[in-house]
Design a protein around this motif. Structure first.
Motif, PDB file in Angstrom:
ATOM      1  N   GLU A 204      -8.846 -12.432  -4.279  1.00 54.17           N
ATOM      2  CA  GLU A 204      -8.245 -11.142  -4.606  1.00 54.17           C
ATOM      3  C   GLU A 204      -7.198 -10.738  -3.576  1.00 54.17           C
ATOM      4  N   LEU A 205      -7.499 -11.009  -2.314  1.00 56.47           N
ATOM      5  CA  LEU A 205      -6.522 -10.684  -1.267  1.00 56.47           C
ATOM      6  C   LEU A 205      -5.225 -11.456  -1.491  1.00 56.47           C
ATOM      7  N   LEU A 206      -5.369 -12.662  -2.000  1.00 54.32           N
ATOM      8  CA  LEU A 206      -4.188 -13.471  -2.301  1.00 54.32           C
ATOM      9  C   LEU A 206      -3.469 -12.958  -3.548  1.00 54.32           C
ATOM     10  N   ASP A 207      -4.213 -12.775  -4.623  1.00 48.33           N
ATOM     11  CA  ASP A 207      -3.609 -12.369  -5.901  1.00 48.33           C
ATOM     12  C   ASP A 207      -2.895 -11.025  -5.792  1.00 48.33           C
ATOM     13  N   LEU A 209      -1.421  -9.627  -3.466  1.00 45.22           N
ATOM     14  CA  LEU A 209      -0.144  -9.600  -2.743  1.00 45.22           C
ATOM     15  C   LEU A 209       1.012  -9.487  -3.730  1.00 45.22           C
ATOM     16  N   ASP A 210       0.808 -10.046  -4.932  1.00 46.24           N
ATOM     17  CA  ASP A 210       1.877 -10.006  -5.935  1.00 46.24           C
ATOM     18  C   ASP A 210       2.187  -8.586  -6.404  1.00 46.24           C
ATOM     19  N   GLN A 211       1.222  -7.680  -6.228  1.00 50.26           N
ATOM     20  CA  GLN A 211       1.473  -6.282  -6.631  1.00 50.26           C
ATOM     21  C   GLN A 211       2.299  -5.547  -5.584  1.00 50.26           C
ATOM     22  N   LEU A 212       2.362  -6.083  -4.382  1.00 48.41           N
ATOM     23  CA  LEU A 212       2.922  -5.315  -3.272  1.00 48.41           C
ATOM     24  C   LEU A 212       4.430  -5.495  -3.195  1.00 48.41           C
ATOM     25  N   ASP A 213       5.115  -4.916  -4.182  1.00 48.27           N
ATOM     26  CA  ASP A 213       6.572  -5.034  -4.230  1.00 48.27           C
ATOM     27  C   ASP A 213       7.242  -4.345  -3.054  1.00 48.27           C
ATOM     28  N   GLY A 214       6.549  -3.373  -2.485  1.00 46.19           N
ATOM     29  CA  GLY A 214       7.148  -2.626  -1.380  1.00 46.19           C
ATOM     30  C   GLY A 214       6.870  -3.232  -0.014  1.00 46.19           C
ATOM     31  N   TRP A 215       6.368  -4.472   0.000  1.00 42.57           N
ATOM     32  CA  TRP A 215       6.103  -5.138   1.279  1.00 42.57           C
ATOM     33  C   TRP A 215       7.175  -6.182   1.547  1.00 42.57           C
ATOM     34  N   PRO A 216       7.518  -6.381   2.811  1.00 36.32           N
ATOM     35  CA  PRO A 216       8.486  -7.434   3.132  1.00 36.32           C
ATOM     36  C   PRO A 216       7.935  -8.805   2.749  1.00 36.32           C
ATOM     37  N   GLU A 217       8.804  -9.639   2.264  1.00 30.29           N
ATOM     38  CA  GLU A 217       8.421 -10.979   1.834  1.00 30.29           C
ATOM     39  C   GLU A 217       7.714 -11.756   2.946  1.00 30.29           C
ATOM     40  N   ASN A 218       8.230 -11.651   4.161  1.00 31.27           N
ATOM     41  CA  ASN A 218       7.674 -12.501   5.209  1.00 31.27           C
ATOM     42  C   ASN A 218       6.239 -12.114   5.555  1.00 31.27           C
ATOM     43  N   TRP A 572     -11.057  -4.036   3.756  1.00 26.18           N
ATOM     44  CA  TRP A 572     -11.932  -2.865   3.874  1.00 26.18           C
ATOM     45  C   TRP A 572     -11.751  -1.944   2.671  1.00 26.18           C
ATOM     46  N   THR A 573     -10.514  -1.785   2.261  1.00 24.58           N
ATOM     47  CA  THR A 573     -10.215  -0.932   1.105  1.00 24.58           C
ATOM     48  C   THR A 573     -10.907  -1.462  -0.150  1.00 24.58           C
ATOM     49  N   LYS A 574     -10.861  -2.767  -0.322  1.00 18.77           N
ATOM     50  CA  LYS A 574     -11.489  -3.369  -1.507  1.00 18.77           C
ATOM     51  C   LYS A 574     -13.013  -3.230  -1.447  1.00 18.77           C
ATOM     52  N   VAL A 575     -13.556  -3.341  -0.246  1.00 22.80           N
ATOM     53  CA  VAL A 575     -15.004  -3.150  -0.086  1.00 22.80           C
ATOM     54  C   VAL A 575     -15.374  -1.706  -0.433  1.00 22.80           C
ATOM     55  N   MET A 576     -14.607  -0.757   0.066  1.00 21.75           N
ATOM     56  CA  MET A 576     -14.880   0.659  -0.234  1.00 21.75           C
ATOM     57  C   MET A 576     -14.779   0.918  -1.738  1.00 21.75           C
ATOM     58  N   ARG A 577     -13.836   0.261  -2.360  1.00 22.15           N
ATOM     59  CA  ARG A 577     -13.707   0.376  -3.815  1.00 22.15           C
ATOM     60  C   ARG A 577     -14.969  -0.148  -4.500  1.00 22.15           C
ATOM     61  N   ASP A 578     -15.445  -1.306  -4.052  1.00 24.79           N
ATOM     62  CA  ASP A 578     -16.620  -1.901  -4.694  1.00 24.79           C
ATOM     63  C   ASP A 578     -17.902  -1.129  -4.376  1.00 24.79           C
ATOM     64  N   LEU A 584      -9.186   2.322  -5.682  1.00 24.84           N
ATOM     65  CA  LEU A 584      -7.919   1.896  -5.094  1.00 24.84           C
ATOM     66  C   LEU A 584      -8.041   0.423  -4.766  1.00 24.84           C
ATOM     67  N   ASP A 585      -7.055  -0.354  -5.178  1.00 24.06           N
ATOM     68  CA  ASP A 585      -7.093  -1.780  -4.856  1.00 24.06           C
ATOM     69  C   ASP A 585      -6.370  -2.089  -3.558  1.00 24.06           C
ATOM     70  N   GLU A 586      -5.298  -1.363  -3.325  1.00 21.67           N
ATOM     71  CA  GLU A 586      -4.460  -1.658  -2.163  1.00 21.67           C
ATOM     72  C   GLU A 586      -4.139  -0.362  -1.427  1.00 21.67           C
ATOM     73  N   PRO A 587      -4.220  -0.370  -0.096  1.00 23.77           N
ATOM     74  CA  PRO A 587      -4.026   0.877   0.642  1.00 23.77           C
ATOM     75  C   PRO A 587      -2.577   1.276   0.909  1.00 23.77           C
ATOM     76  N   PHE A 588      -1.675   0.286   1.000  1.00 20.91           N
ATOM     77  CA  PHE A 588      -0.319   0.605   1.476  1.00 20.91           C
ATOM     78  C   PHE A 588       0.728   0.176   0.454  1.00 20.91           C
ATOM     79  N   THR A 589       1.405   1.146  -0.141  1.00 20.32           N
ATOM     80  CA  THR A 589       2.369   0.830  -1.192  1.00 20.32           C
ATOM     81  C   THR A 589       3.644   0.219  -0.617  1.00 20.32           C
ATOM     82  N   ASN A 590       4.221   0.899   0.329  1.00 22.22           N
ATOM     83  CA  ASN A 590       5.447   0.387   0.962  1.00 22.22           C
ATOM     84  C   ASN A 590       5.184   0.144   2.439  1.00 22.22           C
TER      85      ASN A 590
END
Length: 847
Positions: A204-207, A209-218, A572-578, A584-590
């Motif tokens: 899930e941590l890998l998958d 990442l594809d949602q995180l359009d507001g994150w730098p590629e590197n 941690w965010t995913k654990v709190m969700r579960d 919330l699946d991801e904590p940081f949008t941009n």
RNA sequence: GCCCGAGUGGCGGAAUUGGCAGACGCGGAGGUCUCAAAAACCUUUGUCGAAAGACGUGUGGGUUCGAGUCCCACCUCGGGCACCA
């Protein structure tokens, strides 16, 4: 309005407004606001002393975003806190013979004072310090929840032990083979340690990442790399008995290249393997095995890693059976095999793998060719050859990874390589026989969180000789860290009886508390959730408050956390969700990773180099606003920059110039007069138009967090306003226009140089309230359009002239005008084509 | 070895995503004011050329009316991962 322009006195203005913001709680995030929310967050600091330039840059970027967001109509949550547990506090306490807490709180006070002096718009009511019991209590609470879900566990395995920090480290904290904090080379030790099962979330941590359009590629690439997903197969090899007959005992390998199974000529185990020790026990091979194991233990992990190292191995005297060919494969122990990746056992394919190839060469093992490319003579020779006839070749290096299978039984001729048809076919074949299956491996390991250090969050577990590991009951939380250890005398939690002596919550007999504390990264993995509800005494946070504020819309911090903190927080965010705590699946949008601040020569600033430029050295002579402007203007936020005193001086010059411009405009400004664009003179109309044009540009640049160009747009407007003041006599200036332009300049600079903005908002423009209650000005595309524009006239793509044309000229008119302009050049030529780009250029193709 | 970035004046950097390269600032040159200096203001500043003009975004090709921007090959620098089977 004043006739005389007051002198710009940065210190007086800054002190004044910092006091007002504090008193009026201007930047308190309001729970009951009906505005849409915006959560702007900077990575909180470790309080190792006063803030440095890196912090100043980080927080200036965040503050500009937060202040502008508020002007754009958002209810902004912009909190700050301290990542207050950690080794430097403990080391300083030992050195200075004081308490870690004392040192830490003093540093935090100092840092808060500097933050206020910089004018950062934090909601200080939400200040979170991770070393406060009412914060770390909830870290313990989360640990217990994870324990209940099987996500926290204790295990004994070889771990990285830092001899200088006297504690174990997580995998993520061994950087370049060295301790991330002190640079010592860690040793391997077999210890019983506490882990969080982050590997459960690897996919899930890998998958996600594809949602995180507001994150730098590197950053995403680094995380993908770190998670390290490999598709392949598990294959079962039967252990052979002394006569070479298969036993019931299976040893499973992981491989990404099941297609090369026919080329397997040996079988490999790591030196730490318990199976290897068992196989050689009491045999003639035992001594050589023990020697190899010992030599590996003595070699540091830095030396052991790296593909250049010579490979060492010993034969165990035992064999496994190749499940496809039935051939006996000798089992070797080799120092390049890792215990904790895959199944900890590897099939040796010297033809297809460079490492296995080198190993085979060193120990004289066969290298049978089983894959070849079509232009290879071997391919011609063996393309239809199913049985093994060429059993070894004399190459310099392993075969290419891609090609066609040869000497590979029924699979001969198939295309081989990663994700090839041969891979699928062999997995299917093994699957039918129940001796192999498709599987996925990750490089990510579980998160080792125990630290044998004092200044951290105690793991809330008790060890009872009867009941084993027993969780501390929730009602007994927090397990409070004692404050009166004699650190200076080297006392540790493990030796401090008042802390560890307790009774078992289950059976009531005397028991010992776990004296390990948690990795500080556990504290920073959820602080952004606590900010939403910082005073909650019942829970770490309420779901409503997190629903209100999360996710973080803009997260700003250093790239050095690309893996560590940012991966742990996502987990941690995913654990709190579960756990049902949040939706919330991801904590940081941009995410914005700001570049480093280096010294004038491009060296990193450090105390040991003595090249540190402290923020106070700029705030003192120039003021916080100059510092802020210089930091944002010198380079785009993501890039490193070298500290340059000239830029600071230039920033200060601009602030003073803009100050005079706004005051100059204010002298003829009127807030009451309505702006009638139609009745402006030519100079007024042009200034009005430029205000819209530059305002649009500035707004666009703020929206993409490109502050350097946002600032340059305002600089242009200030230049234009100055020209207006210079060229139009006072009595001919339009009062409404002057007010409007001045107000726009003040508004657009207010997120960046807030004290300057607030002062002019009140004193020059005569407005009341706060500049941050002022909505961001709206700019109009139509009003930004010029009546005439200059366009380029090109011949064959080369600029041959420029013409002034009406902005609304038709394509035909533009074409005609361009042809006229180039009439003499075009003479005698045939026009083949004309490309007209309205507002930009006309290109004539002729020969 | 694998994976990300980035190469533009003397310098930091722009270029609205294929449309006038060098915005804005620093630095430099000249000037105004001043007994003088500082500050401030004005002019100028990619390279070559007296000029017309030519050349210019790491290199070499390509696509296009048009390329800093797209495609192919390469060079250099920065960063991450790395004996991961």
């Amino acid at each position: 309005m004043a006739d005389r322009i007051p002198v710009y006195d940065a210190e007086a203005i800054e002190t004044k407004w910092q006091g007002v913001w504090d008193r009026e709680e201007t930047f308190k995030a309001r729970e009951d606001s009906t505005r849409p929310k915006k959560y702007v967050l900077e990575m909180f600091p470790y309080p190792s002393g006063d803030l440095h330039m890196g912090h100043a840059r980080n927080y200036t970027i965040g503050d500009a975003m937060a202040r502008q967001a508020r002007m754009r109509g958002f209810e902004v949550l912009h909190p700050m806190g301290f990542d207050a547990f950690g080794l430097p506090a403990e080391n300083a306490a030992i050195k200075n013979k004081t308490q870690a807490g004392k040192w830490t709180y003093a540093n935090m006070d100092q840092a808060v004072a500097t933050m206020k002096r910089m004018g950062f718009s934090y909601d200080y009511d939400r200040l979170v310090r991770t070393c406060d019991p009412d914060y770390y209590k909830w870290g313990q609470w989360a640990f217990l929840k994870m324990w209940e879900k099987g996500l926290a566990y204790r295990a004994t395995s070889p771990v990285n032990w830092c001899p200088s920090c006297n504690t174990v480290l997580a995998n993520e904290q061994v950087v370049d083979g060295k301790c991330w904090r002190c640079g010592s080379v860690p040793e391997k030790r077999e210890l019983s340690q506490w882990y969080l099962r982050i590997t459960d979330y690897a996919q899930e941590l890998l998958d996600d990442l594809d949602q995180l359009d507001g994150w730098p590629e590197n950053v995403k690439a680094q995380q993908r790399n770190w998670i390290g997903r490999s598709e392949g197969a598990e294959i079962d090899f039967a252990l052979a008995d002394a006569d070479g007959k298969a036993t019931d005992r299976l040893i499973t390998v992981f491989t990404t290249r099941p297609d090369t199974l026919y080329g397997t000529t040996f079988f490999l185990l790591p030196p730490e393997s318990k199976l290897a020790a068992e196989l050689v026990e009491g045999t003639e091979y035992e001594q050589a095995y023990q020697e190899l194991k010992k030599s590996v233990e003595q070699v540091s992990s830095v030396e052991r890693q790296g593909s250049g190292r010579e490979k060492h191995g010993v034969f165990t005297g035992r064999y496994v059976i190749n499940p496809l060919t039935g051939k006996l494969l000798p089992i070797w122990v080799a120092d390049y095999i890792l215990l904790d990746y895959g199944t900890g056992a590897v099939m040796g394919v010297p033809c297809g793998d460079q490492r296995d190839f080198e190993f085979a060469r060193t120990y004289g093992l066969d290298i049978p060719p089983i894959i070849a490319q079509k232009d290879d003579p071997l391919y011609e020779q063996l393309k239809d050859q199913q049985e093994m006839v060429v059993t070894s070749v004399d190459w310099d290096q392993a075969m290419a990874a891609e090609g066609y299978l040869i000497q590979s039984g029924p699979f001969t001729g198939m295309k081989g390589g990663k994700h090839s048809e041969a891979v699928d076919a062999i997995i299917a074949y093994l699957g039918e026989r129940g001796i192999g299956r498709k599987t996925v491996q990750f490089r990510l390991r579980d998160w080792l969180i125990s630290r044998q250090r004092y200044w951290g969050n105690p793991i809330p577990m008790i060890h009872c000789d009867c009941c084993g590991d027993v969780p501390v009951p929730y009602e007994d939380l927090p397990v409070t860290l004692p404050e009166d250890l004699d650190l200076g005398a080297g006392e540790t939690l493990a030796e401090y009886a008042p802390f560890f002596e307790t009774t078992c919550p289950k059976c009531g007999k005397p028991a010992k508390r776990i004296t390990d504390t948690m990795d500080t990264f556990t504290c920073s993995s959820w602080y952004f959730l606590r900010y939403c509800d910082p005073h909650n005494a019942e829970l770490p946070f309420s779901k409503e408050s997190v629903d209100r504020w999360m996710p973080v819309d803009n997260y700003i911090g250093g790239i050095e956390h690309a893996i560590l903190h940012l991966l742990y927080s996502r987990f941690w965010t995913k654990v709190m969700r579960d756990l049902g705590m949040i939706d919330l699946d991801e904590p940081f949008t941009n995410l914005l990773c700001q570049g480093m601040v280096k010294d004038a020569k491009g060296e990193t600033m450090s105390k040991s180099k003595g090249n540190v430029v402290p923020p106070s050295s700029v705030i003192g002579p120039y003021g916080a606003d100059t510092m802020r402007l210089a930091i944002l203007f010198i380079a785009p936020s993501e890039k490193d920059f070298n500290w340059d005193e000239e830029v600071v001086a230039g920033a200060n010059r601009f602030i003073k110039r803009a100050w005079r411009t706004v005051w100059g405009l204010a002298q003829t400004a009127s807030a009451d007069a309505a702006l009638k664009v139609g009745s402006l003179d030519a100079a007024g109309k042009e200034l009005y138009r430029r205000m819209h044009e530059l305002g649009l540009r500035c707004t666009y640049d703020f929206d993409r967090y490109q502050f350097n160009t946002a600032i340059s747009a305002v600089m242009e407007l200030v230049n234009d306003a100055n020209a207006y003041l210079n060229n139009v006599p006072a009595q001919k200036r339009d009062a409404a226009l002057c007010f409007c332009v001045a107000r726009c300049i003040v508004a657009m600079l207010s997120p960046i140089i807030p004290h300057w903005g607030e002062e002019l908002y009140h004193e020059a423009l005569g407005l009341t309230g706060s500049a941050y209650d002022e909505p961001w000005p709206t700019f109009d595309e139509e009003a930004a359009k010029a009546s005439t524009v200059q366009i380029a006239v090109q011949l064959m793509g080369k600029v041959r002239g420029r013409i002034d044309v009406p902005a609304d000229a038709t394509k035909d008119e533009l074409e005609a005008a361009a042809k006229e302009a180039l009439a003499d050049v075009l003479e005698g030529k045939t026009v083949r084509k004309v490309v007209v780009v309205p507002g930009r250029l006309v290109n004539i193709v002729a020969n």
